[in-house]
Design a protein around this motif. Structure first.
Motif, PDB file in Angstrom:
ATOM      1  N   SER A 227       0.823  -1.212   0.000  1.00 59.34           N
ATOM      2  CA  SER A 227       0.000   0.000   0.000  1.00 59.34           C
ATOM      3  C   SER A 227       0.859   1.264   0.000  1.00 59.34           C
ATOM      4  O   SER A 227       0.424   2.297  -0.491  1.00 59.34           O
ATOM      5  N   THR A 228       2.061   1.194   0.576  1.00 58.29           N
ATOM      6  CA  THR A 228       2.948   2.353   0.599  1.00 58.29           C
ATOM      7  C   THR A 228       4.264   1.987  -0.070  1.00 58.29           C
ATOM      8  O   THR A 228       4.763   0.872   0.103  1.00 58.29           O
ATOM      9  N   PRO A 229       4.856   2.902  -0.797  1.00 63.27           N
ATOM     10  CA  PRO A 229       6.152   2.598  -1.420  1.00 63.27           C
ATOM     11  C   PRO A 229       7.272   2.529  -0.381  1.00 63.27           C
ATOM     12  O   PRO A 229       7.138   3.045   0.736  1.00 63.27           O
ATOM     13  N   GLY A 230       8.370   1.906  -0.738  1.00 63.11           N
ATOM     14  CA  GLY A 230       9.479   1.714   0.194  1.00 63.11           C
ATOM     15  C   GLY A 230      10.148   3.006   0.607  1.00 63.11           C
ATOM     16  O   GLY A 230      10.590   3.145   1.744  1.00 63.11           O
ATOM     17  N   TYR A 231      10.220   3.957  -0.308  1.00 61.46           N
ATOM     18  CA  TYR A 231      10.879   5.216   0.051  1.00 61.46           C
ATOM     19  C   TYR A 231      10.054   6.020   1.043  1.00 61.46           C
ATOM     20  O   TYR A 231      10.577   6.878   1.745  1.00 61.46           O
ATOM     21  N   PHE A 232       8.757   5.748   1.155  1.00 60.24           N
ATOM     22  CA  PHE A 232       7.928   6.421   2.148  1.00 60.24           C
ATOM     23  C   PHE A 232       8.324   5.985   3.557  1.00 60.24           C
ATOM     24  O   PHE A 232       8.396   6.808   4.466  1.00 60.24           O
ATOM     25  N   SER A 233       8.586   4.695   3.742  1.00 56.69           N
ATOM     26  CA  SER A 233       9.007   4.226   5.063  1.00 56.69           C
ATOM     27  C   SER A 233      10.399   4.745   5.409  1.00 56.69           C
ATOM     28  O   SER A 233      10.683   5.017   6.576  1.00 56.69           O
ATOM     29  N   VAL A 234      11.261   4.898   4.414  1.00 58.33           N
ATOM     30  CA  VAL A 234      12.584   5.488   4.667  1.00 58.33           C
ATOM     31  C   VAL A 234      12.424   6.951   5.077  1.00 58.33           C
ATOM     32  O   VAL A 234      13.087   7.423   6.006  1.00 58.33           O
ATOM     33  N   GLY A 235      11.531   7.665   4.435  1.00 61.19           N
ATOM     34  CA  GLY A 235      11.267   9.057   4.806  1.00 61.19           C
ATOM     35  C   GLY A 235      10.699   9.180   6.208  1.00 61.19           C
ATOM     36  O   GLY A 235      11.070  10.089   6.965  1.00 61.19           O
ATOM     37  N   MET A 236       9.796   8.265   6.556  1.00 61.26           N
ATOM     38  CA  MET A 236       9.242   8.282   7.916  1.00 61.26           C
ATOM     39  C   MET A 236      10.330   8.009   8.956  1.00 61.26           C
ATOM     40  O   MET A 236      10.352   8.636  10.017  1.00 61.26           O
ATOM     41  N   SER A 237      11.236   7.099   8.658  1.00 59.92           N
ATOM     42  CA  SER A 237      12.289   6.804   9.623  1.00 59.92           C
ATOM     43  C   SER A 237      13.276   7.965   9.735  1.00 59.92           C
ATOM     44  O   SER A 237      13.786   8.244  10.821  1.00 59.92           O
ATOM     45  N   LEU A 238      13.533   8.662   8.634  1.00 54.81           N
ATOM     46  CA  LEU A 238      14.381   9.859   8.717  1.00 54.81           C
ATOM     47  C   LEU A 238      13.700  10.950   9.541  1.00 54.81           C
ATOM     48  O   LEU A 238      14.354  11.661  10.307  1.00 54.81           O
ATOM     49  N   MET A 239      12.383  11.075   9.383  1.00 60.18           N
ATOM     50  CA  MET A 239      11.661  12.054  10.182  1.00 60.18           C
ATOM     51  C   MET A 239      11.698  11.679  11.661  1.00 60.18           C
ATOM     52  O   MET A 239      11.811  12.555  12.532  1.00 60.18           O
ATOM     53  N   SER A 240      11.636  10.393  11.963  1.00 62.65           N
ATOM     54  CA  SER A 240      11.709   9.993  13.366  1.00 62.65           C
ATOM     55  C   SER A 240      13.087  10.292  13.947  1.00 62.65           C
ATOM     56  O   SER A 240      13.201  10.675  15.110  1.00 62.65           O
ATOM     57  N   LEU A 241      14.132  10.142  13.137  1.00 63.67           N
ATOM     58  CA  LEU A 241      15.463  10.519  13.614  1.00 63.67           C
ATOM     59  C   LEU A 241      15.561  12.021  13.858  1.00 63.67           C
ATOM     60  O   LEU A 241      16.182  12.471  14.823  1.00 63.67           O
ATOM     61  N   MET A 242      14.957  12.805  12.966  1.00 62.62           N
ATOM     62  CA  MET A 242      14.979  14.260  13.156  1.00 62.62           C
ATOM     63  C   MET A 242      14.257  14.648  14.440  1.00 62.62           C
ATOM     64  O   MET A 242      14.718  15.520  15.176  1.00 62.62           O
ATOM     65  N   VAL A 243      13.142  14.006  14.720  1.00 61.21           N
ATOM     66  CA  VAL A 243      12.377  14.333  15.926  1.00 61.21           C
ATOM     67  C   VAL A 243      13.151  13.938  17.180  1.00 61.21           C
ATOM     68  O   VAL A 243      13.147  14.673  18.171  1.00 61.21           O
ATOM     69  N   THR A 244      13.833  12.804  17.142  1.00 60.46           N
ATOM     70  CA  THR A 244      14.560  12.383  18.343  1.00 60.46           C
ATOM     71  C   THR A 244      15.795  13.240  18.595  1.00 60.46           C
ATOM     72  O   THR A 244      16.191  13.417  19.741  1.00 60.46           O
ATOM     73  N   TYR A 245      16.396  13.792  17.540  1.00 54.17           N
ATOM     74  CA  TYR A 245      17.573  14.651  17.717  1.00 54.17           C
ATOM     75  C   TYR A 245      17.208  16.136  17.796  1.00 54.17           C
ATOM     76  O   TYR A 245      18.092  16.969  17.949  1.00 54.17           O
ATOM     77  N   LEU A 246      15.953  16.472  17.688  1.00 54.08           N
ATOM     78  CA  LEU A 246      15.528  17.868  17.717  1.00 54.08           C
ATOM     79  C   LEU A 246      15.885  18.590  19.014  1.00 54.08           C
ATOM     80  O   LEU A 246      16.314  19.750  18.963  1.00 54.08           O
ATOM     81  N   PRO A 247      15.760  17.976  20.193  1.00 58.73           N
ATOM     82  CA  PRO A 247      16.136  18.702  21.417  1.00 58.73           C
ATOM     83  C   PRO A 247      17.610  19.087  21.488  1.00 58.73           C
ATOM     84  O   PRO A 247      17.973  19.976  22.258  1.00 58.73           O
ATOM     85  N   LEU A 248      18.471  18.460  20.708  1.00 58.70           N
ATOM     86  CA  LEU A 248      19.875  18.873  20.706  1.00 58.70           C
ATOM     87  C   LEU A 248      20.060  20.218  20.021  1.00 58.70           C
ATOM     88  O   LEU A 248      20.927  21.005  20.403  1.00 58.70           O
ATOM     89  N   PHE A 249      19.272  20.471  19.007  1.00 55.05           N
ATOM     90  CA  PHE A 249      19.428  21.702  18.235  1.00 55.05           C
ATOM     91  C   PHE A 249      18.471  22.797  18.674  1.00 55.05           C
ATOM     92  O   PHE A 249      18.797  23.976  18.576  1.00 55.05           O
ATOM     93  N   LEU A 250      17.296  22.434  19.127  1.00 55.95           N
ATOM     94  CA  LEU A 250      16.324  23.390  19.652  1.00 55.95           C
ATOM     95  C   LEU A 250      15.943  22.953  21.064  1.00 55.95           C
ATOM     96  O   LEU A 250      14.962  22.242  21.260  1.00 55.95           O
ATOM     97  N   PRO A 251      16.707  23.359  22.063  1.00 54.12           N
ATOM     98  CA  PRO A 251      16.391  22.898  23.424  1.00 54.12           C
ATOM     99  C   PRO A 251      15.040  23.440  23.872  1.00 54.12           C
ATOM    100  O   PRO A 251      14.625  24.540  23.476  1.00 54.12           O
TER     101      PRO A 251
END
Length: 115
Positions: A73-97
């Motif tokens: 139902s979803t292409p493979g690059y969509f799941s890669v994009g979601m995982s990159l977004m999850s990494l951005m969210v988890t590292y966000l407090p380092l850059f924007l406390p």
């Protein structure tokens, strides 16, 4: 003197190789896992789960077959994009406390200034 070995294989007993039919369960499980892990990393703000989600989603994207690509139902690059977004969210407090909190309702009142 080279001696020739007698051919013992019989051509009438040869069975040609037939590739087994792929099971559809593995594609469903991998797509479920590659879309669930990034959400777990976002909700729990856990970097290790975020990296595991990224590695697993890239691995499942690169291992896609034509049949799984057509049936998913979803292409493979969509799941890669979601995982990159999850990494951005988890590292966000380092850059924007987060901003400092002023206090909670359970703290004692500050002392009154002396007159």
């Amino acid at each position: 003197m080279a001696s020739k070995a007698k051919e013992v294989r019989r051509p009438d007993l040869i069975i040609p190789y037939q590739e087994p039919a792929p099971s559809g369960d593995s594609a469903d499980f991998s797509s479920t896992l590659s879309s669930t892990l990034p959400m777990a990393a976002i909700f729990m703000r856990n970097r290790y789960i975020g990296w595991a989600a990224f590695v697993y989603s890239v691995q499942s994207w690169l291992g896609e077959s034509e049949d799984s690509r057509k049936n998913s139902s979803t292409p493979g690059y969509f799941s890669v994009g979601m995982s990159l977004m999850s990494l951005m969210v988890t590292y966000l407090p380092l850059f924007l406390p987060p901003p400092p909190t002023a206090g909670t309702a359970t703290e004692a009142f500050p002392p009154l200034p002396s007159p």
